[in-house]
Design a protein around this motif. Structure first.
Motif, PDB file in Angstrom:
ATOM      1  N   ASP A  34       0.813  -1.215   0.000  1.00  0.00           N
ATOM      2  CA  ASP A  34       0.000   0.000   0.000  1.00  0.00           C
ATOM      3  C   ASP A  34       0.846   1.264   0.000  1.00  0.00           C
ATOM      4  O   ASP A  34       0.520   2.254   0.627  1.00  0.00           O
ATOM      5  CB  ASP A  34      -1.067  -0.016   1.093  1.00  0.00           C
ATOM      6  N   GLY A  35       1.930   1.186  -0.740  1.00  0.00           N
ATOM      7  CA  GLY A  35       2.669   2.399  -1.043  1.00  0.00           C
ATOM      8  C   GLY A  35       3.321   3.067   0.140  1.00  0.00           C
ATOM      9  O   GLY A  35       3.219   4.278   0.332  1.00  0.00           O
ATOM     10  N   ARG A  45      -3.177   9.030   7.672  1.00  0.00           N
ATOM     11  CA  ARG A  45      -4.303   8.765   6.780  1.00  0.00           C
ATOM     12  C   ARG A  45      -5.574   8.518   7.573  1.00  0.00           C
ATOM     13  O   ARG A  45      -6.651   8.976   7.206  1.00  0.00           O
ATOM     14  CB  ARG A  45      -3.990   7.551   5.900  1.00  0.00           C
ATOM     15  N   ARG A  58      -6.810  -2.808   7.648  1.00  0.00           N
ATOM     16  CA  ARG A  58      -5.623  -3.341   6.969  1.00  0.00           C
ATOM     17  C   ARG A  58      -4.573  -3.757   8.012  1.00  0.00           C
ATOM     18  O   ARG A  58      -3.991  -4.832   7.952  1.00  0.00           O
ATOM     19  CB  ARG A  58      -5.041  -2.283   6.034  1.00  0.00           C
TER      20      ARG A  58
ATOM     21  N   ARG B  35      -1.121   5.698  -6.859  1.00  0.00           N
ATOM     22  CA  ARG B  35      -1.220   5.814  -5.399  1.00  0.00           C
ATOM     23  C   ARG B  35      -0.617   7.139  -4.945  1.00  0.00           C
ATOM     24  O   ARG B  35       0.530   7.462  -5.273  1.00  0.00           O
ATOM     25  CB  ARG B  35      -0.511   4.647  -4.724  1.00  0.00           C
ATOM     26  N   ASP B  37       0.433   9.089  -1.718  1.00  0.00           N
ATOM     27  CA  ASP B  37       0.757   8.803  -0.316  1.00  0.00           C
ATOM     28  C   ASP B  37       0.183   7.450   0.114  1.00  0.00           C
ATOM     29  O   ASP B  37      -0.390   7.312   1.195  1.00  0.00           O
ATOM     30  CB  ASP B  37       0.230   9.905   0.606  1.00  0.00           C
ATOM     31  N   GLY B  38       0.299   6.482  -0.750  1.00  0.00           N
ATOM     32  CA  GLY B  38      -0.121   5.122  -0.405  1.00  0.00           C
ATOM     33  C   GLY B  38      -1.567   4.810  -0.713  1.00  0.00           C
ATOM     34  O   GLY B  38      -1.957   3.657  -0.712  1.00  0.00           O
ATOM     35  N   ARG B  39      -2.394   5.839  -0.970  1.00  0.00           N
ATOM     36  CA  ARG B  39      -3.813   5.568  -1.205  1.00  0.00           C
ATOM     37  C   ARG B  39      -4.079   5.510  -2.700  1.00  0.00           C
ATOM     38  O   ARG B  39      -3.654   6.407  -3.443  1.00  0.00           O
ATOM     39  CB  ARG B  39      -4.647   6.678  -0.575  1.00  0.00           C
ATOM     40  N   ARG B  56       3.949  11.755  -2.228  1.00  0.00           N
ATOM     41  CA  ARG B  56       4.585  10.590  -2.805  1.00  0.00           C
ATOM     42  C   ARG B  56       3.612   9.951  -3.800  1.00  0.00           C
ATOM     43  O   ARG B  56       2.463   9.691  -3.476  1.00  0.00           O
ATOM     44  CB  ARG B  56       4.915   9.606  -1.680  1.00  0.00           C
ATOM     45  N   ASP B  58       3.043   6.662  -6.330  1.00  0.00           N
ATOM     46  CA  ASP B  58       3.493   5.320  -6.698  1.00  0.00           C
ATOM     47  C   ASP B  58       2.550   4.760  -7.738  1.00  0.00           C
ATOM     48  O   ASP B  58       1.372   5.139  -7.784  1.00  0.00           O
ATOM     49  CB  ASP B  58       3.437   4.387  -5.479  1.00  0.00           C
ATOM     50  N   ALA B  61      -0.559  -0.782  -7.022  1.00  0.00           N
ATOM     51  CA  ALA B  61       0.110  -1.942  -6.414  1.00  0.00           C
ATOM     52  C   ALA B  61      -0.437  -3.244  -6.991  1.00  0.00           C
ATOM     53  O   ALA B  61      -1.587  -3.300  -7.416  1.00  0.00           O
ATOM     54  CB  ALA B  61      -0.096  -1.921  -4.904  1.00  0.00           C
ATOM     55  N   SER B 124      -5.622  -1.566  -3.647  1.00  0.00           N
ATOM     56  CA  SER B 124      -5.738  -1.307  -2.213  1.00  0.00           C
ATOM     57  C   SER B 124      -6.021  -2.576  -1.419  1.00  0.00           C
ATOM     58  O   SER B 124      -6.023  -2.547  -0.186  1.00  0.00           O
ATOM     59  CB  SER B 124      -6.865  -0.303  -1.975  1.00  0.00           C
ATOM     60  N   VAL B 180     -11.604   2.859  -1.100  1.00  0.00           N
ATOM     61  CA  VAL B 180     -10.954   3.673  -2.140  1.00  0.00           C
ATOM     62  C   VAL B 180     -11.755   3.803  -3.435  1.00  0.00           C
ATOM     63  O   VAL B 180     -11.416   4.644  -4.265  1.00  0.00           O
ATOM     64  CB  VAL B 180      -9.544   3.150  -2.518  1.00  0.00           C
TER      65      VAL B 180
END
Ligand code: SF4
Ligand code: FES
Lengths: 165, 201
Positions: A34-35, A45, A58, B35, B37-39, B56, B58, B61, B124, B180
């Protein structure tokens, strides 16, 4: 320390290392999935919006896997050390004297946390299916799981650590 | 400013070679997923956070990266294809089917119809993106839409996939998908529905 106790502690060290290794694999893959699943990022978050709080589910998933592996690995060792009674009751007593030492009692507290969380979270997942719970309801239940785990862990730890404090 | 605008600005002013996908810019094509910041989000619909200096980005995933933010979506569509993602009508139908707007069937299906195949849910999902054999939330959501449709004749083969090795039992209710989905769908609810339908069938 007797030879049997030495062997037990050796096997116990292997179990602990296996659990630490497994946890590392889970957390490294979490980072990839998850980045950047760093705890700080996840917490930021979660603070943002209600939907983002799904991140807690998660982390519950990762904690469930790690606690599950930990309980299973220790159980494998425990089955063997309890079976020692069939070989010789004095050997059993000798090895089991270790469970009363302070470091092992601290480990037992960690084991208690793992068992409480894994059991309660497992029941939560069953409840999601049985009662058809959506995101919000399942997160509320997760809050309950976390709270009950803390209460049970504190109460149980007081009993476990009582004799050595 | 949306994340996509940011990427276009980077491409214009800093790095003409940066790779990313987009097409419609209105949350319809599902190609701009990445993504932040990971989301997992749609770049065209997500504002750049104003509360910090750096963000950030990405790629999605769980899918092989081709270049920068561009991924190969073939594995996602392979899973999608497994559930026979189109209506298979019953034989010998002569009359048009009547599904009233206020029927339970219609209410259930309508809320899950809008999937644009953006793979945000897949990205996600801690199970699908973790490269464990899993059909994934989007395909299972699609399967649910068709299984619940009384006009469809292929429910059994879809339920066989849902019940199979990479099916609904893989889901651990991480709820990444429902949290998401940029179209507000609830694939986790579809997975719960399929788990129940499987018991009924
Ligand atoms: S269910 Fe939602 S997140 Fe998943 S592919 Fe469809 S639109 Fe995207
Ligand atoms: S560009 Fe089409 S969904 Fe973002």
């Amino acid at each position: 320390m007797s030879a049997a106790q030495g062997v037990f502690l050796g096997a116990f060290t292997v179990v602990v290392l296996a659990v630490v290794g497994f946890a590392a694999v889970v957390l490294v893959s979490a980072r990839r999935i998850d980045g950047g699943g760093f705890v700080g990022v996840a917490l930021r978050r979660m603070a943002r919006s209600r939907r983002e709080r799904a991140e807690a589910a998660r982390w519950a998933f990762y904690a469930h896997r790690i606690s599950g592996f930990g309980i299973f690995a220790f159980l494998c060792l425990h089955v063997v050390d309890v079976s020692l009674y069939a070989v010789s009751p004095s050997l059993y007593d000798d090895v089991h004297a270790l469970y009363g030492t302070a470091p092992m009692r601290v480990f037992e507290c960690a084991l208690l946390v793992a068992i409480c969380f894994h059991t309660l979270n497992g029941l939560r997942l069953l409840a999601v299916d049985v009662a058809d719970l959506g995101l919000t309801a399942s997160l509320r239940l997760l809050g309950g799981v976390a709270s009950l785990t803390v209460v049970a862990a504190v109460a149980g730890s007081a009993v476990i650590l009582g004799p050595v404090t | 400013m949306m994340v996509l605008d940011l990427l276009l600005a980077i491409q214009r002013e800093h790095d003409a070679c940066i790779g990313f996908r987009f097409s419609c810019r209105v949350a319809m094509c599902g190609t701009c997923t990445l993504r932040l910041d990971g989301r997992s989000v749609l770049a065209c619909q997500t504002p750049v956070p104003q509360d910090r200096d750096t963000v950030r980005l990405d790629p999605v995933a769980g899918l092989p990266v081709l270049r920068d933010l561009v991924v190969d979506t073939a594995p996602f569509w392979r899973e999608w294809a497994k559930v026979t993602p189109y209506l298979v009508p019953h034989d010998g139908l002569t009359e048009p089917a009547v599904v009233t707007p206020d029927s339970d069937e219609r209410r259930l299906i309508d809320a899950s119809l809008d999937c644009i195949g953006c793979a945000a849910c897949y990205s996600s999902c801690a199970v699908a993106a973790g490269s464990r054999d899993f059909v994934g939330p989007a395909a299972l959501n699609r399967a649910m839409v068709l299984v619940a449709d009384s006009r469809d004749a292929a429910a059994e083969q879809r339920l066989a996939v849902a019940d199979g090795a990479g099916g609904v039992d893989r889901c651990h209710y991480v709820y990444g998908c429902s949290a998401v989905c940029p179209k507000g769908l609830d694939p986790a609810a579809a997975i719960r529905y399929l788990r129940k339908s499987r018991l009924k069938s």
